[in-house]
Design a protein around this motif. Structure first.
Motif, mmCIF file in Angstrom:
data_model
loop_
_atom_site.group_PDB
_atom_site.id
_atom_site.type_symbol
_atom_site.label_atom_id
_atom_site.label_comp_id
_atom_site.label_asym_id
_atom_site.label_seq_id
_atom_site.Cartn_x
_atom_site.Cartn_y
_atom_site.Cartn_z
ATOM 1 N N LEU A 283 0.860 -1.169 0.026
ATOM 2 C CA LEU A 283 -0.019 0.008 -0.172
ATOM 3 C C LEU A 283 0.898 1.354 -0.055
ATOM 4 O O LEU A 283 0.596 2.320 -0.796
ATOM 5 C CB LEU A 283 -0.788 -0.046 1.278
ATOM 6 C CG LEU A 283 -2.075 -1.211 1.098
ATOM 7 C CD1 LEU A 283 -2.835 -1.240 2.538
ATOM 8 C CD2 LEU A 283 -2.879 -0.857 0.066
ATOM 9 N N ALA A 284 1.953 1.280 0.858
ATOM 10 C CA ALA A 284 2.784 2.491 0.852
ATOM 11 C C ALA A 284 3.478 2.788 -0.421
ATOM 12 O O ALA A 284 3.584 3.886 -0.962
ATOM 13 C CB ALA A 284 3.906 2.167 1.810
ATOM 14 N N HIS A 285 3.885 1.501 -1.142
ATOM 15 C CA HIS A 285 4.332 1.573 -2.602
ATOM 16 C C HIS A 285 3.396 2.056 -3.600
ATOM 17 O O HIS A 285 3.907 3.109 -4.417
ATOM 18 C CB HIS A 285 5.093 0.276 -3.000
ATOM 19 C CG HIS A 285 5.557 0.338 -4.346
ATOM 20 N ND1 HIS A 285 6.766 0.759 -4.689
ATOM 21 C CD2 HIS A 285 5.063 -0.078 -5.527
ATOM 22 C CE1 HIS A 285 6.855 0.439 -5.821
ATOM 23 N NE2 HIS A 285 5.965 0.158 -6.665
ATOM 24 N N CYS A 286 2.259 1.675 -3.631
ATOM 25 C CA CYS A 286 1.305 1.962 -4.528
ATOM 26 C C CYS A 286 0.972 3.570 -4.356
ATOM 27 O O CYS A 286 1.036 4.286 -5.401
ATOM 28 C CB CYS A 286 0.041 1.546 -4.424
ATOM 29 S SG CYS A 286 -0.068 -0.369 -4.843
ATOM 30 N N LEU A 287 0.958 4.385 -2.971
ATOM 31 C CA LEU A 287 0.404 5.491 -2.801
ATOM 32 C C LEU A 287 1.578 6.320 -3.237
ATOM 33 O O LEU A 287 1.212 7.356 -3.902
ATOM 34 C CB LEU A 287 -0.037 5.639 -1.476
ATOM 35 C CG LEU A 287 -1.393 5.146 -0.991
ATOM 36 C CD1 LEU A 287 -1.543 5.143 0.489
ATOM 37 C CD2 LEU A 287 -2.539 5.623 -1.821
ATOM 38 N N SER A 288 2.805 6.044 -2.904
ATOM 39 C CA SER A 288 3.960 7.067 -3.259
ATOM 40 C C SER A 288 4.373 6.918 -4.494
ATOM 41 O O SER A 288 4.721 7.747 -5.189
ATOM 42 C CB SER A 288 4.945 6.464 -2.212
ATOM 43 O OG SER A 288 5.634 4.950 -2.473
ATOM 44 N N TRP A 289 4.170 5.634 -5.198
ATOM 45 C CA TRP A 289 4.374 5.565 -6.494
ATOM 46 C C TRP A 289 3.516 6.378 -7.469
ATOM 47 O O TRP A 289 3.770 7.167 -8.440
ATOM 48 C CB TRP A 289 4.475 4.163 -7.158
ATOM 49 C CG TRP A 289 4.295 3.738 -8.494
ATOM 50 C CD1 TRP A 289 5.242 3.702 -9.324
ATOM 51 C CD2 TRP A 289 2.917 3.373 -9.038
ATOM 52 N NE1 TRP A 289 4.530 3.274 -10.590
ATOM 53 C CE2 TRP A 289 3.473 3.239 -10.599
ATOM 54 C CE3 TRP A 289 1.684 3.186 -8.736
ATOM 55 C CZ2 TRP A 289 2.377 2.681 -11.390
ATOM 56 C CZ3 TRP A 289 0.608 2.863 -9.808
ATOM 57 C CH2 TRP A 289 0.984 2.474 -10.942
ATOM 58 N N ALA A 290 2.058 6.429 -7.294
ATOM 59 C CA ALA A 290 0.970 7.018 -8.002
ATOM 60 C C ALA A 290 1.375 8.555 -7.537
ATOM 61 O O ALA A 290 1.157 9.533 -8.684
ATOM 62 C CB ALA A 290 -0.384 6.972 -7.411
ATOM 63 N N SER A 291 1.803 9.025 -6.374
ATOM 64 C CA SER A 291 1.965 10.305 -6.067
ATOM 65 C C SER A 291 3.069 10.933 -7.139
ATOM 66 O O SER A 291 3.152 12.083 -7.528
ATOM 67 C CB SER A 291 2.298 10.759 -4.562
ATOM 68 O OG SER A 291 1.220 10.235 -3.949
ATOM 69 N N ALA A 292 4.225 10.239 -6.920
ATOM 70 C CA ALA A 292 5.488 10.577 -7.710
ATOM 71 C C ALA A 292 5.008 10.629 -9.337
ATOM 72 O O ALA A 292 5.416 11.385 -10.191
ATOM 73 C CB ALA A 292 6.376 9.306 -7.724
ATOM 74 N N ALA A 293 4.236 9.803 -9.871
ATOM 75 C CA ALA A 293 3.851 9.679 -11.102
ATOM 76 C C ALA A 293 3.128 10.941 -11.557
ATOM 77 O O ALA A 293 3.398 11.629 -12.669
ATOM 78 C CB ALA A 293 3.044 8.487 -11.618
#
Length: 316
Positions: free
Chosen positions: A37-47
């Motif tokens: 979940l942390a990866h998905c949220l931070s990955w989407a924010s960075a994108a």
């Protein structure tokens, strides 16, 4: 080879066997879900921040530093997901993760520092080339890793194996059965939400004019379906280990494939849906068909996983 060397080699081989065959404990699984979940949220924010750079053809120091922070969090959580892999693939994928996320995070800062310098601009151009790989390709690595570690069982689930999960006895199966049925319901509901919101899409391949509330529902349903898919595979695998009598069913290989599809497509649908709440930047990386493909794949894998859970009452 001396007796001592043989003993050391046997010990090393035994450790490799344990590392290859050990399945996740409940604590490890909880940490895996949190890291995902942390990866998905931070990955989407960075994108989204990166797509803003491409839209405006410039970046600001605040946005550049925020990009670095979110990509470092995404990379660190991605490395946490790799922690239970065998040593060699874990090392290789850790290096790949660092080489993708760190330069991608530094690209905007290097661009600001380089100014009009020709050398700096060349370096920036090479760093920016890594961003599509980080945003588009890395979810495939995440999907493959999660399907591998969550579907891992001891060799042949032999009850005589000292590494089989004998500590998870058959009396616990009704509790797992109940939780698995709840997961199946969550998968079906998430698939229905995605299908209904997809029906509101005004044109195939585009989410123009989609209300933010619809995009928000789709994003939540996509992320929920991916997370529920992780629990489905984990539950199926643990019950295959618990039911380790001769003639018991093999590890759920098809469930691993469906989980990988749910994770990869769910992340794509989550990204595209999230971007619709703040603009249309995801199309720059994922293309116009990312939404339909991500939603369709999430719906298909969620329904098939739920059917597999419901049809295996003796083992789930």
């Amino acid at each position: 080879m001396t007796t001592a060397e043989q003993r050391v080699a046997a010990t090393g081989a035994g450790r490799d066997s344990v590392e290859r065959t050990a399945s996740l404990s409940p604590g490890d699984f909880s940490l895996t879900v949190v890291a995902f979940l942390a990866h998905c949220l931070s990955w989407a924010s960075a994108a989204l921040l990166i797509s803003a750079d491409d839209v405006y053809f410039a970046t600001s120091p605040v946005r550049a530093w925020t990009q670095l922070g979110t990509l470092l969090v995404a990379g660190a959580s991605g490395i946490v997901l790799l922690r239970t892999l065998p040593h060699r693939p874990r090392t290789v994928l850790t290096v790949v993760t660092v080489l993708l996320f760190v330069p991608s995070g530094l690209a905007s800062l290097v661009s600001i520092a380089a100014g009009d310098s020709n050398v700096g601009q060349v370096i920036t151009a090479y760093l920016w080339l890594l961003r599509p790989l980080t945003i588009v390709a890395y979810p495939l690595i995440v999907a493959g890793v999660l399907a591998t570690i969550l579907g891992r069982t001891p060799d042949s689930a032999d009850p005589a194996s000292p590494h089989a999960e004998a500590a998870d006895p058959t009396p616990h199966l009704p509790r797992h059965r109940h939780a698995s049925l709840v997961t199946a319901i969550v998968l079906i509901v998430s698939a229905l939400i995605i299908a209904v919101t997809f029906a509101f899409e005004p044109s195939v391949g585009s989410f123009a004019d989609v209300p933010a509330s619809i995009a928000f529902l789709t994003a939540c349903a996509s992320l929920t379906a991916s997370t529920a898919g992780l629990y489905s595979l984990y539950s199926l695998t643990r019950n295959c280990i618990a039911d380790s009598a001769p003639g018991s069913p093999p590890p759920p290989r098809i469930a691993q494939v469906l989980t990988a599809v749910a994770v990869a497509c769910g992340m794509a649908a989550f990204m595209v849906s999230t971007s619709k709440m703040f603009g249309d930047g995801a199309d720059l990386y994922f293309g116009p068909i990312a939404g339909p493909v991500g939603m369709g794949g999430t719906i298909m894998s969620s329904v098939l996983l739920s059917v597999r859970i419901i049809r295996r009452p003796a083992h789930v």
